[in-house]
Design a protein around this motif. Sequence first.
Motif, short mmCIF file in Angstrom:
data_model
loop_
_atom_site.label_atom_id
_atom_site.label_comp_id
_atom_site.label_asym_id
_atom_site.label_seq_id
_atom_site.Cartn_x
_atom_site.Cartn_y
_atom_site.Cartn_z
N ALA A 109 1.04 -1.55 -0.06
CA ALA A 109 -0.26 -0.11 -0.33
C ALA A 109 1.13 1.20 -0.19
O ALA A 109 0.58 2.14 -0.28
N ALA A 110 1.76 1.73 0.73
CA ALA A 110 2.71 2.76 0.98
C ALA A 110 3.66 2.17 -1.07
O ALA A 110 3.45 3.75 -1.19
N LEU A 111 3.89 1.07 -1.21
CA LEU A 111 4.94 1.45 -2.73
C LEU A 111 3.40 1.88 -3.52
O LEU A 111 4.50 2.83 -4.40
N ALA A 112 2.94 2.07 -3.54
CA ALA A 112 2.12 2.32 -4.25
C ALA A 112 1.45 3.40 -4.43
O ALA A 112 0.71 3.93 -5.42
N LEU A 113 1.55 4.31 -3.14
CA LEU A 113 1.40 5.94 -3.39
C LEU A 113 2.51 6.84 -4.76
O LEU A 113 2.08 7.87 -4.64
N THR A 114 3.06 5.82 -4.78
CA THR A 114 5.01 6.38 -5.48
C THR A 114 4.71 5.59 -6.77
O THR A 114 5.71 6.06 -7.69
N ASP A 115 4.07 4.49 -7.34
CA ASP A 115 4.31 3.47 -8.00
C ASP A 115 3.29 3.23 -9.22
O ASP A 115 2.39 2.34 -8.19
N PRO A 116 3.62 4.83 -10.10
CA PRO A 116 2.13 4.06 -10.87
C PRO A 116 1.41 2.96 -11.43
O PRO A 116 0.34 2.33 -11.27
N ALA A 117 2.45 1.57 -11.63
CA ALA A 117 1.70 0.54 -12.06
C ALA A 117 1.25 0.47 -10.68
O ALA A 117 0.35 -0.81 -10.83
N PRO A 122 -5.15 -3.63 -7.87
CA PRO A 122 -5.98 -3.31 -6.18
C PRO A 122 -5.16 -4.40 -5.41
O PRO A 122 -5.21 -4.94 -5.15
N HIS A 123 -4.21 -3.03 -4.33
CA HIS A 123 -3.64 -2.79 -3.87
C HIS A 123 -4.13 -2.94 -2.16
O HIS A 123 -3.44 -3.52 -1.50
N ALA A 124 -4.84 -3.07 -1.79
CA ALA A 124 -5.70 -3.05 -0.42
C ALA A 124 -6.42 -4.05 -0.33
O ALA A 124 -8.32 -4.21 -0.62
N ALA A 125 -6.62 -4.91 -0.10
CA ALA A 125 -7.03 -6.81 0.56
C ALA A 125 -7.67 -6.09 0.96
O ALA A 125 -7.86 -6.93 2.10
N GLY A 126 -8.45 -5.39 1.82
CA GLY A 126 -9.14 -4.93 2.15
C GLY A 126 -10.55 -4.00 2.29
O GLY A 126 -11.66 -4.65 1.25
N PRO A 127 -10.82 -2.96 2.19
CA PRO A 127 -11.28 -2.20 2.28
C PRO A 127 -11.86 -2.33 0.85
O PRO A 127 -13.63 -2.21 0.38
N ASP A 128 -11.93 -2.66 -0.18
CA ASP A 128 -12.38 -2.76 -2.16
C ASP A 128 -12.94 -4.50 -2.08
O ASP A 128 -14.38 -4.32 -2.46
N GLU A 129 -12.44 -5.10 -0.50
CA GLU A 129 -13.88 -6.58 -1.44
C GLU A 129 -14.15 -6.87 0.28
O GLU A 129 -15.08 -7.28 -0.05
N LEU A 130 -13.67 -6.27 1.60
CA LEU A 130 -14.48 -6.54 2.61
C LEU A 130 -15.34 -4.60 2.85
O LEU A 130 -16.18 -5.46 3.06
N HIS A 131 -15.42 -4.38 2.08
CA HIS A 131 -15.91 -3.24 2.47
C HIS A 131 -17.40 -3.38 2.07
O HIS A 131 -18.72 -3.14 2.99
N PRO A 132 -17.50 -3.65 0.80
CA PRO A 132 -18.81 -4.17 0.76
C PRO A 132 -19.74 -5.93 1.23
O PRO A 132 -20.47 -5.10 1.62
#
Length: 190
Positions: A109-117, A122-132
């Motif tokens: 998640a931290a690396l995704a802040l500066t790495d566009p690729a 989908p790096h947040a295996a939590g909110p995107d799957e768990l939130h719904p």
Amino acid sequence: MPKRVDHEQRKREFAAALVRCARVRGLHATGFREVAAEAGVSLNLVQYYFPTKEKLLQGGLVYVRERITERLRRLDDPDPEQRVRAILTELLPADEESTDLYCVHAAYAALALTDPALAAQPHAAGPDELHPLLTELLAEAGLAEPQLVAINLLGLATGLSAYVVSGYHPVDTARAALAAQLDLVFGQSI
């Protein structure tokens, strides 16, 4: 007769080696050589499955997401409140594997802040799957504003996980804090 190789299993083994290395060395300092040494194979074999560092990192991310999903899939209590409690408690790093998964996931998640690729993955295996899922369970349990409550609970679990891995609080304290908040959410007195 030549031995048959399960290519998907081999990729998972290398991704697991990446996670073990990243937990010790950090994601930024983990590359082909470290993964090959950890897996006990040649550098060329790792590069055969992951031709670029970007592909290697993506393979590790997929592995982390799969492991987290597998751990959560075991929690199938039919009672929505109990399932919410079980899911959020499972997110707290309480054993070696869950600690590794949390730390490496947070590094992604931290690396995704500066790495566009990487950010495009989908790096947040939590909110995107768990939130719904949590929103659905909270609505089923009869709570008002289940989407907002799910956001709050995921934020709490993530923050408590960071406290646990940093040594700020033991996992038992984090579990107690989470349980107290869930008691409030579900209208139980503390």
